[in-house]
Design a protein around this motif. Sequence first.
Motif: not given
Length: 476
Positions: A104, A106, A108, A155, A158-159, A164, A410
């Motif tokens: 995805d 992010q 994942r 990004l 975020f990861i 998530d 996305k």
Amino acid sequence: MEFNVELVRQRLGKYKFRDLTTEELKDVHRMYPNFTYSMDTYTFKDGSQKDLLNLAGTVPTKFQGNSYNIPICLWLLDSHPFAPPLCFLKPTESMGIRFGKHIDAQGRIYLPYLHDWSHPKSTIIGLIKEMGVKFEEELPLYSISAADAARQKELLSFISRVTDGVSSIDVSSPSKGKVTVVGAGDLAMACLLAISAKRAADKLVLLDVSDGGSKGGGATDLEIFGIPNVEVSKDVSSTSGSKVIVLTVNAWSNAQSYVEVLQSNVELLRGIVPAVAYHCPESVLLVASQPVEIMSYVAWKLSGFPHRQVVGIGCNLCSVRFQHIIHTATNSQEEAQSAWIIGEQGENKVAAWSDPNSANNHKSPAKLYPKLFQEQLSGRAMEVLKGKGQRSWSIGLSVADLTETIVQNKKKIHSVSSFAKGFFNIQEEVFLSMPCVLGSSGVFGNPEILQQDDCVSDALQKSASSIHSQQQLLKL
């Protein structure tokens, strides 16, 4: 680095199956000594946190004759090995994530191996090997320019926070929100069932706007058989809170002239769109009503939304088919992702290619085929497309594809009907299909920059002029 069994056992003190996990980690170290281990805090989607073992390393992969080491990290849940790990790419600042079937936006990682996880058959070593196989099919990372590295930092941040997450045994995707499909005919049913099958929404509402006649009957069948998380309603207030409103209504009649048919659709939308816009002011209107370019314009005018919040399904289906044909012919994912069908849905659509030298194109120009070969590819692919019709189920799959991109934010590029004024020297307020980045608020930024082509520009300007003339005849 030597594997310290006692240190690992200490770190796994709160794990339910510490000994089994330790033995498996010893096997992983023998096979992949580059993986490092640490205890870090994982944040689940409900905001709760837990200290989990994190494995970070690289997966050796071959792609188109070249060797790569794909950086990943695995989070082992405290119920390991009876629950699958949570898997993520771990790109550096010079790497971009190429989301696809198993990745995805992010980073994942979703694999059948994870979905079918079952101890003792499933192991971390088996998982890493499966990743290597899948990464060979579609390389999950690509190099980005220094100019884009700054945007990548957000990004990566975020990861690294890993917001998530899922519960300790639940590996489902994060919360997706609510989607409403407006209509009651075959197209509405196809869209609703495709969105449901793709799990692109947590809750689906079918807003039944039929007059109770026997035509279609899909809404009644839904109520009879029932589908989890699907509500059938005639109350427009039931749409409240929807992230996406899919408009599928049409008022075709053979007894009318084309302009009269268009006006009938306008009246149909007039009874729906303003009310939906009132209850869902932050939603994205995804227009599947036909003709999609004019109905997108009508929905924009009737909703009062910014034009970026109104998106027509446009040439998304044709573009995806086109890219599949190109990919099959060239065995090049980069080349396929550069190819688009744009303009007016139907016979007037045209093929176009991304400009490899544009600032927003991350593909290396050296990997793209010469323009002459692109033209030959386009001709062959367009011939194949002529034999492919657009049935309700195929449009439904396309709508589900777009819905997933919007709901999950996305930021993926699709060829959709968007506000075209100012592009390709178009002066009219019309909607035409162009490659646009889609997300939670609709269209982001400007359309993808395409190669200069006078034939493409002429075709789009001709379509714009024709569509605008038809719009001028409507009573809005």
